[in-house]
Enzyme design. Structure first.
Site, PDB file in Angstrom:
ATOM      1  N   LYS A 112      -3.758  11.504   0.829  1.00  0.00           N
ATOM      2  CA  LYS A 112      -5.224  13.075   0.265  1.00  0.00           C
ATOM      3  C   LYS A 112      -4.472  13.934   0.169  1.00  0.00           C
ATOM      4  CE  LYS A 112      -8.763  11.395   2.773  1.00  0.00           C
ATOM      5  NZ  LYS A 112      -8.120   9.971   3.061  1.00  0.00           N
TER       6      LYS A 112
HETATM    7  C1  LIG Z   1      -9.262   8.863   3.335  1.00  0.00           C
HETATM    8  C2  LIG Z   1      -8.239   7.233   3.205  1.00  0.00           C
HETATM    9  C3  LIG Z   1      -8.853   6.474   2.277  1.00  0.00           C
HETATM   10  C4  LIG Z   1      -9.745   6.009   1.563  1.00  0.00           C
HETATM   11  O1  LIG Z   1     -10.023   6.836   0.687  1.00  0.00           O
HETATM   12  P1  LIG Z   1     -11.403   7.192   0.091  1.00  0.00           P
HETATM   13  O2  LIG Z   1     -11.366   8.559  -0.793  1.00  0.00           O
HETATM   14  O3  LIG Z   1     -12.266   7.068   1.620  1.00  0.00           O
HETATM   15  O4  LIG Z   1     -11.994   6.050  -0.413  1.00  0.00           O
HETATM   16  C5  LIG Z   1      -7.825   4.834   2.647  1.00  0.00           C
HETATM   17  N1  LIG Z   1      -6.664   5.421   3.055  1.00  0.00           N
HETATM   18  C6  LIG Z   1      -5.966   5.933   3.532  1.00  0.00           C
HETATM   19  C7  LIG Z   1      -4.918   6.025   4.049  1.00  0.00           C
HETATM   20  C8  LIG Z   1      -6.194   7.351   3.759  1.00  0.00           C
HETATM   21  O5  LIG Z   1      -6.029   8.421   3.379  1.00  0.00           O
END
Ligand SMILES: *Cc1c(COP(=O)(O)O)cnc(C)c1O
Length: 462
Positions: A112
């Site tokens: 993120k």
């Molecule tokens: C947010 C997240 C995901 C999923 O991402 P999306 O954008 O919801 O598809 C997968 N793995 C981790 C570690 C995350 O923080």
């Protein structure tokens, strides 16, 4: 470049207005008016760029001259200068057929950060340009919150409130969010699931009077800036492997919950990146797997899993894909989303399922299979996968054949999910930044899961 809504009721907006609007005022999601195309010659010319240089090229396609190039360059450099790896998102070879794209070298050890470091700097830029306070409201299943907070903590002109489902995020995730003591940060621990938090946020943003009174801004992956920032590493990984002489068409395997990360891959493909299979990996909350394999989009029962950041039943970015699946027709999208609201499901006619299955291959990973994958790869390759990454790797093992090359996106550092990794008897040492969180004082407020309760907290804080 201008942005329009998937539901067609918003006049075209510039990039900054699109970022500020977050969820479109007509309830839809914003998409670029036309997807910029990257031809083979451009792709080849990009081969030697650093991550930040590549990001600047791709962002420029979407932003045009709305942000002066030197300013945009500074924003990009500030955003990716905080990463611990010089490559920002390095690719590691596991075996001949599998590479792992490590997306977790940012401040909070999850992917993120790639989008939210940039979005945080973008908001600070906009606040300064417009001389106004930016109020950020977001919901998190764990990683977004920490990452968004890290992107804006202590920044002038910005206040941020993050909702997380109380007791349903990992210990490290909770500590990363709540040990921040900057006055511009409010953490609300909500009685409920992530879907509850996300629904509350969606409803507060849909309350146009409330949204405008506080100039509420979004950081969830409904924000188009997040998607754009995430397309960069698909290109970067492809280019890194191409430089190393990899000439096979590459599959990408993506652990997904809100359809954000995989939508970024879909967008990269639409831009012209020659991706093989786009593998959609879910955990036991498998609405997206069922959609791809059966053509029915319908939430199931919530399951707690080892990959809590994917414990999602209603995927907020799904509407963006529907828009393209239906030939960019906002009337059809509005009809389908209306049907979802009234009937609780969307059923795709069988003649369109073929297109969905040409776009994605999907697999839902069971809890034990996730842990087994972590154990197997650790034993065999001495590489420790976090449980989200393990879902992507397990799906790739299922859905690819001998001779294919797959890049599995690694979305978190394993230290963030030690509780699950211990279940396979694996001991890990925490990176020092994570170890240092334990014992720090926490700042969070427990609240009930009603819109009114959250509104009252926000009125006090903003
Ligand atoms: C947010 C997240 C995901 C999923 O991402 P999306 O954008 O919801 O598809 C997968 N793995 C981790 C570690 C995350 O923080």
């Amino acid at each position: 470049m201008e942005y329009i809504s998937t539901r067609g009721q918003v006049a075209p907006l510039g990039f900054i207005d699109a970022i500020l609007m977050g969820l479109a005022d007509d309830g839809g999601l914003l998409v670029p008016m036309a997807v910029p195309q990257v031809d083979a010659a451009t792709l080849q010319a990009w081969g030697k760029l650093t991550y930040a240089e590549l990001a600047l090229e791709i962002f420029t396609l979407y932003i045009g001259d709305e942000i002066p190039k030197d300013e945009l360059q500074r924003l990009v450099e500030d955003s990716y200068g905080t990463f611990r790896d010089a490559d920002v998102t390095p690719v590691r070879r596991i075996n001949n057929g599998l590479y792992v794209l490590e997306l977790f070298h940012g401040p909070t050890f999850a992917f993120k950060d790639i989008a939210l470091q940039f979005l945080g700097n973008l908001y600070a830029y906009v606040s300064k340009q417009t001389n106004s306070i930016i109020h950020i409201l977001g919901a998190t299943s764990g990683d977004t919150g920490a990452s968004a907070i890290e992107g804006v903590r202590g920044k002038e002109g910005i206040r941020i409130c993050i909702l997380h489902p109380s007791g349903k995020v990992s210990k490290v995730q909770e500590l990363q969010m709540t040990t921040v003591d900057d006055a511009n940060v409010l953490n609300l621990a909500v009685d409920g699931t992530f879907d509850d938090c996300q629904r509350i946020i969606k409803e507060l943003f849909a309350d146009v009077a409330f949204k405008h009174k506080y100039h509420l801004r979004a950081i969830n992956s409904i924000n188009i800036a997040r998607i754009l920032a995430q397309t960069v590493y698909y290109f970067y990984a492809y280019l890194q492997l191409a430089q190393q002489g990899q000439s096979e068409r590459m599959n990408f395997s993506v652990p997904t919950g809100n359809f954000g990360d995989i939508f970024a891959g879909y967008l990269a493909k639409r831009m012209g990146l020659p991706i093989g299979k786009l593998i959609l990996a879910t955990n036991e909350n498998n609405i997206l797997e069922r959609f791809v394999n059966e053509g029915v989009y319908q939430p199931g029962e919530f399951r707690g899993t080892h990959s809590p950041s994917m414990d999602i039943q209603v995927a907020s970015n799904f509407e963006r894909y529907l828009y393209y699946l239906y030939g960019e027709d906002p009337v059809e999208v509005s009809r389908l989303m209306g049907q979802f609201t009234t009937e609780g499901s969307i059923v795709i006619p069988s003649d369109r399922i073929g297109q969905v299955q040409a776009d994605f291959a999907a697999y839902g990973v069971k809890n034990d299979e996730c842990l087994d994958t972590i154990g197997d790869y650790f034993a065999k390759y001495d590489y420790l996968l976090d449980p989200h990454t393990a879902c992507g790797v397990a799906a790739s093992d299922r859905l690819t054949e001998e001779g294919e090359v797959t890049v599995a996106l690694s979305t978190a550092h394993p230290a963030k999910f030690d509780e699950s990794i211990r279940l396979r008897g694996i001991e890990q040492t925490y990176p020092e930044q994570i170890g240092a969180l334990f014992g720090k004082p926490q700042h969070q407020k427990q609240v009930g899961g009603s819109n009114a309760a959250i509104k009252a907290e926000l009125e006090r804080f903003f």
